[in-house]
Design an enzyme around this catalytic site. Structure first.
Site, PDB file in Angstrom:
ATOM      1  N   SER A 241       0.715  -1.178   0.048  1.00 42.76           N
ATOM      2  CA  SER A 241       0.242  -0.019   0.091  1.00 42.76           C
ATOM      3  C   SER A 241       0.928   1.417   0.246  1.00 42.76           C
ATOM      4  O   SER A 241       0.224   2.402   0.169  1.00 42.76           O
ATOM      5  CB  SER A 241      -0.920  -0.045   1.213  1.00 42.76           C
ATOM      6  OG  SER A 241       0.087  -0.155   2.483  1.00 42.76           O
ATOM      7  N   THR A 253       0.385  -0.389  13.034  1.00 40.16           N
ATOM      8  CA  THR A 253      -0.321  -1.718  12.738  1.00 40.16           C
ATOM      9  C   THR A 253       0.719  -2.689  12.424  1.00 40.16           C
ATOM     10  O   THR A 253       0.556  -3.681  12.083  1.00 40.16           O
ATOM     11  CB  THR A 253      -1.214  -1.490  11.515  1.00 40.16           C
ATOM     12  OG1 THR A 253      -0.044  -0.899  10.345  1.00 40.16           O
ATOM     13  CG2 THR A 253      -2.206  -0.670  11.224  1.00 40.16           C
ATOM     14  N   GLY A 309      -2.946   6.762  21.312  1.00 41.66           N
ATOM     15  CA  GLY A 309      -2.299   8.215  20.910  1.00 41.66           C
ATOM     16  C   GLY A 309      -1.990   8.460  19.418  1.00 41.66           C
ATOM     17  O   GLY A 309      -2.216   7.373  18.554  1.00 41.66           O
ATOM     18  N   TYR A 515      -0.791 -15.116   1.853  1.00 48.43           N
ATOM     19  CA  TYR A 515      -1.875 -14.168   1.438  1.00 48.43           C
ATOM     20  C   TYR A 515      -2.944 -15.057   0.790  1.00 48.43           C
ATOM     21  O   TYR A 515      -2.763 -15.742  -0.169  1.00 48.43           O
ATOM     22  CB  TYR A 515      -1.349 -13.125   0.535  1.00 48.43           C
ATOM     23  CG  TYR A 515      -1.404 -11.706   0.913  1.00 48.43           C
ATOM     24  CD1 TYR A 515      -0.503 -11.077   1.613  1.00 48.43           C
ATOM     25  CD2 TYR A 515      -2.290 -10.983   0.310  1.00 48.43           C
ATOM     26  CE1 TYR A 515      -0.543  -9.707   2.008  1.00 48.43           C
ATOM     27  CE2 TYR A 515      -2.505  -9.845   0.529  1.00 48.43           C
ATOM     28  CZ  TYR A 515      -1.758  -9.168   1.577  1.00 48.43           C
ATOM     29  OH  TYR A 515      -1.875  -7.705   1.675  1.00 48.43           O
TER      30      TYR A 515
END
EC number: 2.5.1.26
Lengths: 595, 688
Positions: A241, A253, A309, A515
């Site tokens: 991405s 992430t 945060g 995947y």
């Protein structure tokens, strides 16, 4: 159009100072993947074509795609499901604004907007259900306000105000989430403020002695790479991405890049992180390359998915740009041999920058995406290659699979490395299949997301999901998950056989990342998204039952939350919970991801 | 483009059944039996029109499991020997060098391995074809089931699970599959078969692999066997056939399943090594079992002849006899994945390498047990009940002297049989009811057991008519017992239809209660006590009870309300039939309990126990205090012991010496009192 772009652009440009800034929202689709100018479509002749100028495939005719789509999905050009062309602002709920917060925010001078389009744009990631709803013009709970902090201090101010006025903050980076992480919790009654980090996109300094760069967390991957390249450096972090995803998002992430074999995943790349939390700013006091100071607090931040945060600044390792890059590919007689080869490559720890193994369906899919060849000679060569592999070498075209490779480094070493890998591949029946096939494989990575939009124009929906799994389980998990998808589709009344395919995208010492791509033709189904979600849920259950992880790099978000407890144990949940309770007792960062 | 596999309608129904429907299949059983009968095809009919040789040489080109690589038997052996699992086990074996242990493992594997060869399949088909044409009038096979099997075999590894009532059925499945171009299975067989000269080798080459009888704690043997079985399942190289009951049922009654093989077979699914496994229950029913007389003698303690080739030739005189028809009913393929859904959590294998031996969790063990029981129940429901079985039920309810002396009235018997036929249909049993002249042809077929003359039917008792020496009374009992036990075997073929309502009828009879909950707890008690005798799917007591209630209600025997079960006047005949049907079991259990209690000894060996019970029973039969011969059957005696061990009234002290001891005299004392009234009391106590 984008409120920020039209009305505040001048101001932004003023405050930004240096200007590599482009308003992505302006040039991106509001209800699909990527740039507005780039998309697949069927032209008047019924041939598939990829528009725009941004990609290698742009402007090309793809002759094989139509037949592939028709034969794989039973799709038909006559059966269209076009998307709603423009956003109907009246479908967007009016914002719930916290006036006191707004008033104080105004006084700080930080740009903000409650324009419907701005809010909708930041209300979603790219899960199938999110995009499907947008295409149908259905808008759920969206943020009430968008703010564009320009620097770390702006974020500190915003977080302080949010705490003071009990406003819910949701950090927004590149918006490429596929875990429902950006979905506004419908039960949230407070005003939800989307904190868009896109203006914090500068490289603050480059330290050539230590090979680090200090970067604002809102920068998107391609800009970071381009800017560093200008100085002769790179991070080497290239998630699929990377055109749109941001540094802060990677940290939040635990992202993984295609070339992690050389450069490492995000946790290996990060040297220092600054994060603004309701309790204040967290950062380490030095930039030592490794520390023994109790559990690494970076690991509370990495993977926190915006629940603790906002990551504002990151110091990252950088590397001199590689002298030489070479793509490659290997054809294997079957997937089993391919996996065995990858396992051996991992055992010998000689994986190239990237090594990926596609199964037979994906191989065919890649084939279908070959652009029209310009010369008779190339097509003749292609034919010859095909003849050699299938007839002379006896590979079954319905079983063979292909690995794509990317080598990087100085020329001599690359060539040496290349030979080593091809020698291993040969032991597993692998035949070198050329640079071109390899390069096309990687290009597909970037265009495949566009393809989903084309599918959605013709009743085809789908998505990808990933896992990581020990080596001895790789084959089993691939077979079982694919079979589960097929069976679930059938059980759920899907009228056509689905595309259920996988690839091994990363190798590690002790396992691999797998995947899965899954898509089907939903004609005849009354609630296709629900069916899709049920199948994906079943597929995830299957992954977990087969020893796969909940996620390798997509994260948990809200989509996979239900499996967190069994994944990390109740005690583990308690540990994370107590960190959240300390750092953010009032749930200011209330996106409700992860826990 | 539609689903490529949708072209066959049956395929769809195969996997679209969810577990709920499946349990309904179990409860409700088969649909109308008349319809089912039409679906059977006589496969011998065609065989009789063609030459045997031509048949044996027919082109055989089956569609194998799509995921299976073509692998030879030597590949299979190699895969087993080189498996990580076996290497690990070999490394664990201490005491001798690794090479020596490996050699030993190789030896075990050689002894065990099948060596399936098409040439021998043809030879087998040729021979079997010849023999079967002689033995049987027809062999009926349900084509629908065969079609489903053919589909299933391409989808996932298939396990064929027939019941085992006769040696004859050992190769029947292979024979049928050969005939219909379906891959030939490899078959688990007992090792004695392997030691038969020539025949052993022929069987091996027809796909049999051989398992030792008493494996005990031989870890290496277990390891080789389980790896061998798992490799077959994992690779799907051939369908695997095995008898979940463990051995040939001497009583023709279903045997409580053995879990060892079942466990090995299912493990590849539990460990995610295959996507799914398909289980195909197969019910084989005989009009007349070839070894009927041997069975009865064996049960009475006359040892069975050792399997030998010469023995086989001697047995060839059986070829002269008529054995009626055989029905092979291929059940609906069951997906292990669907069966296990929600019952197990496969992630328990995530943290230990799957190649290492790991004791399965109780959850997994329970699931294996449940599946095994389910299969046997499905086999039961798929078997066809012959008119003769019904007659046997009725004959056994007549006083023994009537049977042996003046005989039973033919007319009464046939009428009652027709009545019973209706009851079976009400209970949704599958009947094999030929259209014409059923009764007398049936009795003619079983001329070795009963004799029909002058309007009366009496029991044929084997004996040497030349010998003029009068038999001692004990010998007389044994002689009658042999004949009765043959009859019992045929009655047993029908038992599964009657067991649940029968237990309810017994509960009504004993408790004299009309309260549903009281009946239910007594029903559960009996179900518990007799769990080694009849097949009850674990954890389904209330479904069984409901089934029993609804069946009794359906045939008009009782009236049900929310709380009560009232016996109807019209139902007395049914209830009394059912209660009498189970009475021999109650009597037998009671006698053995009493023996154990009054014997005084708290420790005894199995070797002492069996003859002692037989002696006591003989005495009581002679004195007229006992009305059943079934307690003389070693099968009943063993079942009682197993039940007592399961109920923890008896424990086995040392496995090697077969010494049993009464674990808890007090507890046991309660069970001895399985006396009509006391039992109610126990129940009340238990309920408290």
């Amino acid at each position: 159009m984008c409120c920020l772009c039209n009305t505040k652009r001048a101001m932004c440009l003023l405050t930004c100072g240096q200007s590599i800034w482009v308003c992505l929202q302006e040039i991106m689709k509001w209800n699909g993947w990527g740039y507005s100018d780039s998309k697949f479509l069927y032209n008047k002749k019924g041939q598939a074509e990829f528009t725009g100028k941004r990609y290698r495939l742009s402007g090309m005719i793809i002759p094989g795609l139509r037949e592939w789509m028709e034969s794989t999905f039973g799709a038909n050009l006559q059966h269209k499901t076009p998307a709603a062309p423009i956003l109907n602002s009246s479908a967007v709920q009016p914002p719930t604004l916290n006036e006191a917060f707004l008033k104080e925010l105004k006084s700080t001078g930080i740009p903000f907007s409650h324009d419907a389009e701005d809010r909708v744009f930041r209300s979603h990631g790219h899960c199938l259900h999110e995009i499907f709803a947008l295409r149908e013009g259905k808008i759920g709970r969206v943020p009430d306000l968008v703010v564009w902090p320009n620097c770390h201090n702006d974020v500190v101010k915003i977080v302080e105000l949010a705490c003071k006025h009990n406003v819910c903050l949701m950090p927004y980076g590149g918006g490429t989430s596929v875990s429902s992480a950006l979905e506004c919790p419908p039960e949230e009654t407070r005003s939800i403020v989307s904190l868009d980090t896109s203006q914090m996109n500068r490289i603050l300094w480059i330290d050539e002695k230590n090979l680090t760069a200090h970067v604002e967390a809102g920068i998107v991957g391609q800009d970071l790479e381009r800017l560093l390249n200008e100085s002769g450096y790179c991070t080497g972090h290239e998630p699929d991405s990377m055109e749109f995803s941001s540094l802060g998002g990677w940290v939040a992430t635990r992202a993984s890049g295609m070339k992690k074999n050389i450069y490492g995943n995000i946790e290996d790349l990060v040297v220092h992180i600054k994060m603004v939390t309701p309790q204040g700013v967290i950062e380490k006091s030095c930039q030592g390359p490794r520390m023994s100071t109790g559990p690494d607090v970076h690991h509370f931040i990495m993977g926190s998915e915006g629940t603790l945060g906002v990551v504002t600044e990151v110091t990252m390792k950088i590397r001199p740009m590689p002298e030489y890059q070479k793509y490659g590919s290997v054809v294997f007689p079957n997937f089993e041999m391919g996996v065995a080869c990858l396992r051996e490559v991992a055992r010998q720890r000689c994986a190239p920058a990237s090594i990926r193994l596609m199964d037979n369906e994906q191989f065919k899919f890649g084939h279908a995406l070959k652009p029209q060849v310009s010369s008779i000679f190339t097509s003749f060569l292609d034919g010859l290659k095909k003849f050699y592999i299938t007839k002379f070498k006896g590979f079954d075209p319905n079983r063979l699979c292909v690995a794509t490779l990317l080598f990087e480094g100085d020329r001599e070493k690359v060539l040496q490395h290349e030979k080593q890998v091809y020698d291993i591949a040969a032991k597993f029946g692998g035949l070198a299949a050329g640079e071109d096939n390899g390069q096309r494989g990687y290009m597909l990575t970037f265009v495949i997301a566009y393809l989903r939009d084309l599918g959605m124009d013709y009743y085809v929906i789908g998505e990808s999901f990933e896992t990581s799994v020990p080596w001895d389980r790789v084959l089993d998990i691939c077979r079982n998950v694919k079979a589960r998808i097929v069976r679930e589709c059938k059980d759920k009344g899907v009228q056509f056989p689905p595309l259920s395919t996988c690839r091994v995208t990363q190798t590690y010492d002790a396992g691999a990342c797998v995947y899965f791509y899954f898509a089907f033709n939903y004609r005849g189904l009354s609630d296709p998204v629900h069916v899709y979600e049920q199948v994906e849920h079943a597929a995830r259950e299957e992954i977990l039952a087969n020893g796969g992880s909940l996620s390798h790099h997509h994260g948990v978000g809200k989509l996979r939350k239900e499996w967190m407890r069994e994944t990390i144990s109740s005690v583990g949940m308690g540990m994370l919970r107590s960190v959240k309770d300390y750092v953010d007792p009032n749930n200011i960062f209330g996106n409700r991801n992860l826990l | 483009m539609l689903w490529s596999y949708c072209h066959s309608g049956t395929r769809k129904s195969l996997f679209n059944i969810n577990t709920r429907e499946l349990s309904e299949v179990v409860v409700i059983g088969s649909t109308a039996s008349l319809k089912d009968e039409e679906e059977f095809t006589d496969i011998l009919e065609e065989r009789r029109c063609t030459t045997d040789l031509g048949y044996a040489l027919r082109t055989f080109n089956p569609q194998p499991y799509k995921g299976a690589p073509s692998s030879s038997t030597s590949d299979l052996k190699k895969a087993v020997l080189e498996s990580q699992y076996l290497r690990y086990i070999i490394a664990l074996e201490t005491g001798s060098s690794v090479e020596k242990v490996r050699q030993e493992a190789r030896g075990i594997l050689e002894e065990m391995s099948h060596n399936l060869q098409l040439g021998f399949i043809r030879l087998m088909a040729y021979t079997v074809n010849k023999v079967f044409k002689r033995l049987f009038r027809s062999i009926y096979v349900n084509m629908e089931g065969l079609n489903m099997l053919q589909q299933a075999i391409q989808e996932s590894p298939v396990i064929l699970m027939p019941n085992h009532r006769s040696y004859v059925d050992f190769l029947i499945v292979s024979f049928i599959l050969f005939t219909y171009d379906i891959p030939i299975p490899v078959i688990a067989a007992g090792i004695p078969l392997a030691s038969m000269k020539v025949v052993g080798e022929i069987l091996r080459r027809s796909g049999a692999f051989f398992i030792r009888r008493a494996i005990g704690s031989d870890k290496l043997y277990w390891a080789v066997l389980s790896e061998y079985v798992r490799t077959i399942v994992r690779t799907g190289c051939a369908p695997l056939e095995f008898y979940v009951e463990g051995f040939r049922s001497r009583t023709l009654k279903s045997v409580v399943p053995k879990l060892g093989m079942m466990d090995m077979v299912l493990e590849p699914y539990f460990k995610g090594e295959v996507f799914d496994i398909t289980l195909v229950p197969i019910s084989i029913s005989y009009d007349r079992v070839v070894e009927e007389s041997l069975l009865a003698l064996e049960l009475l303690g006359v040892p069975k002849p050792k399997e030998s080739t010469t023995g086989l030739f001697k047995a060839s005189r059986v070829l002269q006899e008529d054995y009626g028809c055989m029905h092979v009913n291929f059940g609906r393929p069951l997906s292990v994945r669907q069966l296990c859904e929600g019952k197990i959590n496969r992630s328990e294998y995530n943290l230990i390498p799957r190649d290492l031996p790991q004791r399965p969790s109780t959850e997994i063990q329970d699931c294996v047990n449940w599946v095994a029981h389910l299969i046997v129940r499905t086999q039961e429901e798929g078997s066809l009940i012959s008119p003769w079985s019904l007659m046997a039920c009725l004959l056994l309810q007549a006083p023994i002297t009537t049977l042996t002396e003046e005989g039973l009235q033919w007319h009464g018997l046939t009428e009652k049989t027709l009545w019973l036929r209706k009851l079976v249909l009400d209970f949704r049993g599958r009947l094999n009811w030929p259209d014409s002249d059923v009764m007398s042809s049936t009795v003619a077929l079983h001329h070795s057991i009963v004799h029909h003359k002058a309007g009366r039917v009496c029991l044929v008792q084997d004996g040497d008519p030349a010998s003029q020496d009068p038999l001692s009374p004990e010998e007389g009992v044994m002689r009658t017992a042999a004949a009765v036990l043959m009859l019992v075997s045929y009655r047993n073929q029908a038992l599964h239809v009657f067991v649940r309502p029968g237990i309810l009828a017994t509960a009504i009879h004993i408790t004299k209660s009309t309260q549903k909950d009281e009946l239910f707890s007594f029903f559960c008690f009996l179900r518990d006590v007799f769990a080694n005798e009849f097949i009850f799917i674990p954890g389904r007591a209330s479904q069984d009870f409901d089934e029993a209630c609804s069946l009794l209600q359906k045939c008009g025997a009782v009236h049900m309300s929310e709380q009560e079960v009232t016996v109807l006047e019209t139902g007395l005949e049914v209830l009394s039939f059912l209660q009498k049907l189970l009475q021999p079991f109650l009597d037998s259990y009671q006698l053995i309990f009493r023996y154990l209690c009054e014997n005084g000894a708290h420790v005894f060996t199995e070797k002492q126990f069996l003859p002692a019970v037989q002696n006591l029973a003989t005495k009581l039969i002679l004195s007229g205090d006992l009305h059943t011969f079934e307690v003389l059957s070693s099968d009943t005696q063993k079942n009682v012991l197993s039940a007592l061990r399961r109920l923890e009234a008896v424990t086995k002290l040392r496995v090697n010496n077969n010494i049993l001891s009464i674990a808890d005299p007090y507890f046991f004392g309660k069970y001895i009192a399985i006396d009509v009234l006391l039992m109610t009391e126990i129940m009340n106590k238990r309920a408290l």
